[in-house]
Design a protein around this motif. Structure first.
Motif, PDB file in Angstrom:
ATOM      1  N   ASP A 184       0.852  -1.188   0.000  1.00 56.74           N
ATOM      2  CA  ASP A 184       0.000   0.000   0.000  1.00 56.74           C
ATOM      3  C   ASP A 184       0.886   1.235   0.000  1.00 56.74           C
ATOM      4  N   HIS A 185       0.491   2.220  -0.801  1.00 56.46           N
ATOM      5  CA  HIS A 185       1.196   3.505  -0.857  1.00 56.46           C
ATOM      6  C   HIS A 185       0.200   4.591  -0.463  1.00 56.46           C
ATOM      7  N   ASP A 186       0.505   5.326   0.590  1.00 58.86           N
ATOM      8  CA  ASP A 186      -0.305   6.490   0.947  1.00 58.86           C
ATOM      9  C   ASP A 186       0.284   7.690   0.228  1.00 58.86           C
ATOM     10  N   GLU A 187      -0.585   8.451  -0.406  1.00 61.90           N
ATOM     11  CA  GLU A 187      -0.159   9.619  -1.178  1.00 61.90           C
ATOM     12  C   GLU A 187      -1.039  10.798  -0.804  1.00 61.90           C
ATOM     13  N   GLU A 188      -0.430  11.981  -0.807  1.00 60.73           N
ATOM     14  CA  GLU A 188      -1.207  13.183  -0.530  1.00 60.73           C
ATOM     15  C   GLU A 188      -1.217  14.084  -1.755  1.00 60.73           C
ATOM     16  N   LEU A 189      -2.295  14.813  -1.902  1.00 62.81           N
ATOM     17  CA  LEU A 189      -2.472  15.741  -3.013  1.00 62.81           C
ATOM     18  C   LEU A 189      -1.524  16.916  -2.853  1.00 62.81           C
ATOM     19  N   ILE A 190      -0.852  17.290  -3.924  1.00 60.92           N
ATOM     20  CA  ILE A 190       0.014  18.467  -3.926  1.00 60.92           C
ATOM     21  C   ILE A 190      -0.832  19.646  -4.398  1.00 60.92           C
ATOM     22  N   ASP A 191      -1.026  20.604  -3.521  1.00 59.91           N
ATOM     23  CA  ASP A 191      -1.844  21.776  -3.844  1.00 59.91           C
ATOM     24  C   ASP A 191      -1.056  22.782  -4.668  1.00 59.91           C
ATOM     25  N   GLY A 192      -1.781  23.565  -5.444  1.00 60.61           N
ATOM     26  CA  GLY A 192      -1.191  24.697  -6.129  1.00 60.61           C
ATOM     27  C   GLY A 192      -0.654  24.405  -7.514  1.00 60.61           C
ATOM     28  N   LEU A 193      -0.762  23.208  -7.988  1.00 67.01           N
ATOM     29  CA  LEU A 193      -0.295  22.905  -9.337  1.00 67.01           C
ATOM     30  C   LEU A 193      -1.432  23.064 -10.336  1.00 67.01           C
TER      31      LEU A 193
END
Length: 88
Positions: free
Chosen positions: A33-42
């Motif tokens: 499992d890979h937890d990923e977070e959204l990168i804001d501002g792109l």
């Protein structure tokens, strides 16, 4: 921050060791499992990996007890490359 989890399966042909797991793991298929977070501002949607986990034992094991270990994604990639480079 928005987080998502993606799932994959990796295969090892030989026993292997990963930092963060206190034993040598046998060959087999393992859930990752890979937890990923959204990168804001792109201008477009992008995610950054923030955690990787391996499920032990392997998928083919008949053991009912399961554990999840946090591991470094780069250690996993290195172990997979080492496994693939071994002669059969």
């Amino acid at each position: 921050m928005f987080t998502r989890t993606t799932h994959s399966i990796v295969h090892f042909n030989a026993p292997f060791v990963l930092k963060g797991v206190d034993k040598t793991l046998p060959a087999g298929d393992y859930d990752i499992d890979h937890d990923e977070e959204l990168i804001d501002g792109l201008a477009r949607v992008a995610h950054r990996r923030v955690a990787t986990f391996i499920h032990v034992p392997s998928r083919s094991s008949k053991l009912s007890t399961r554990q999840v270990f946090p591991i470094d994604h780069f250690d996993l990639e290195a172990a997979l490359l080492e496994d693939q480079s071994r002669p059969e």
